[in-house]
Design a protein around this motif. Structure first.
Motif, PDB file in Angstrom:
ATOM      1  N   TRP A 176     -13.171  14.302  55.004  1.00  0.00           N
ATOM      2  CA  TRP A 176     -12.772  15.542  55.641  1.00  0.00           C
ATOM      3  C   TRP A 176     -12.849  16.943  54.895  1.00  0.00           C
ATOM      4  O   TRP A 176     -12.861  16.738  53.737  1.00  0.00           O
ATOM      5  CB  TRP A 176     -11.080  15.182  55.902  1.00  0.00           C
ATOM      6  N   TYR A 199      -5.484  22.894  59.119  1.00  0.00           N
ATOM      7  CA  TYR A 199      -6.585  22.286  59.855  1.00  0.00           C
ATOM      8  C   TYR A 199      -7.365  21.327  59.174  1.00  0.00           C
ATOM      9  O   TYR A 199      -7.400  21.402  58.046  1.00  0.00           O
ATOM     10  CB  TYR A 199      -7.510  23.109  60.712  1.00  0.00           C
ATOM     11  N   ALA A 255     -11.181  18.945  59.661  1.00  0.00           N
ATOM     12  CA  ALA A 255     -12.265  18.585  60.444  1.00  0.00           C
ATOM     13  C   ALA A 255     -12.946  17.323  59.819  1.00  0.00           C
ATOM     14  O   ALA A 255     -13.346  17.455  58.630  1.00  0.00           O
ATOM     15  CB  ALA A 255     -13.188  19.770  60.748  1.00  0.00           C
ATOM     16  N   LYS A 303     -14.607  18.317  65.511  1.00  0.00           N
ATOM     17  CA  LYS A 303     -13.847  19.278  66.076  1.00  0.00           C
ATOM     18  C   LYS A 303     -12.702  19.527  65.094  1.00  0.00           C
ATOM     19  O   LYS A 303     -12.328  18.465  64.590  1.00  0.00           O
ATOM     20  CB  LYS A 303     -13.261  18.682  67.283  1.00  0.00           C
ATOM     21  N   ALA A 304     -12.174  20.778  64.800  1.00  0.00           N
ATOM     22  CA  ALA A 304     -11.115  20.723  64.039  1.00  0.00           C
ATOM     23  C   ALA A 304      -9.786  20.595  64.551  1.00  0.00           C
ATOM     24  O   ALA A 304      -9.581  21.258  65.683  1.00  0.00           O
ATOM     25  CB  ALA A 304     -11.269  22.423  63.401  1.00  0.00           C
ATOM     26  N   HIS A 305      -8.927  19.942  64.090  1.00  0.00           N
ATOM     27  CA  HIS A 305      -7.705  19.509  64.556  1.00  0.00           C
ATOM     28  C   HIS A 305      -6.588  19.971  63.666  1.00  0.00           C
ATOM     29  O   HIS A 305      -6.363  20.172  62.461  1.00  0.00           O
ATOM     30  CB  HIS A 305      -7.390  17.997  64.641  1.00  0.00           C
TER      31      HIS A 305
END
Length: 290
Positions: free
Chosen positions: A100, A114, A116, A126-128
């Protein structure tokens, strides 16, 4: 043109070529001309395999993330790293296992955390959003413990107020449990950019305000045991040194950002490498640990 004597030529070559240079007894600049440049650089983090460094850099459009890779034994090919989140992006942090990349991003005083996923080839997924308190307060400086179960971060205590360190349990899906303020570390100044020293609760972090900051360490984040600033010549009151991050590939070493070092320097705020401070483990430091 100034001539370099042979010893100085050796020093200059080591600073330019080695991604893990320790050219000076106390510290060495990281990636002269590639990572550390005339621009301001902030927090820097190294992948678990030691092949990539991601760092914050301030450009004309504000702060963003950059990445360089090891080519022929040195950091090269620095380029902007898109993360797919609008606004400025700061405070990158690779997880210890390299799976990560965490960071803070946002605009107009609304930084949020965030993460990713990192693919085997280094590409970001995709960044969460790592949802916290519903976005009521800014958050920055994320760092995962070695087991990936504790998230250390800084939270602003209201609009225009100071920053304090918090810790929250984090599950495999990235869900946070309620955060707990690390009261033994927090003060009237800003505490930000913490990182874990191993998995026993010891930490390093930044403390200061405005143009002044120092790197501090503690043997236990919850009790504040052995709380003290690092004993470095450039980590003094009146200067700015912060953003400590452990090198995932060489856990006995760490990166800091500083504008207080006298030499070598590339610009305003550069990235430096030094040894991780030695701390004595505190039995029972981590609440709930078995």
């Amino acid at each position: 043109m100034m001539r370099l004597t042979p010893p100085l030529l050796v020093l200059a070559a080591s600073l330019l070529s080695a991604p893990v240079a320790m050219a000076l007894n106390e510290y060495g600049i990281e990636g002269m001309g590639v990572v550390s440049t005339r621009a301001d650089e902030g927090r820097a983090t190294i992948s678990a395999d030691g092949q990539r460094i991601v760092f914050a850099r301030r450009g004309e459009a504000g702060w963003g993330l950059w990445e360089a890779r090891v080519v022929d034994g040195r950091w090269q090919q620095a380029q902007a790293l898109p993360v797919g989140v609008a606004g400025e992006v700061v405070d990158p942090h690779f997880s210890r296992d390299g799976r990560w990349l965490l960071f803070a991003a946002g605009r107009d005083g609304a930084l949020a955390l965030y993460r990713a996923a990192v693919a085997a080839d280094g590409q970001l997924g995709k960044a969460h959003l790592l949802a916290g308190d519903g976005g009521r307060r800014e958050e920055r400086g994320p760092a995962l413990s070695a087991d990936g179960q504790r998230l250390l971060f800084a939270r602003q205590q209201g609009r225009g107020a100071g920053w304090d360190l918090f810790v929250a349990p984090l599950d495999a899906q990235g869900a946070r449990s309620p955060a707990r303020a690390l009261a033994a570390l927090n003060s009237a100044e800003d505490e930000t950019d913490g990182d874990w020293l191993g998995n026993d609760g010891a930490v390093v972090f930044s403390r200061g305000s405005g143009a002044n900051a120092q790197v501090w360490s503690s043997s236990c984040a919850w009790s504040g045991a052995a709380l003290q600033p690092l004993g470095l010549s450039f980590n003094q009151a009146g200067g700015w040194t912060g953003a400590p991050v452990i090198d995932n590939a060489k856990p006995g070493e760490m990166m800091v950002a500083s504008s207080a070092a006298k030499a070598p320097r590339a610009g305003g705020v550069d990235v430096y490498r030094l040894a991780v401070p030695k701390v004595v483990a505190v039995p029972g430091c981590v609440p709930g640990a078995r």
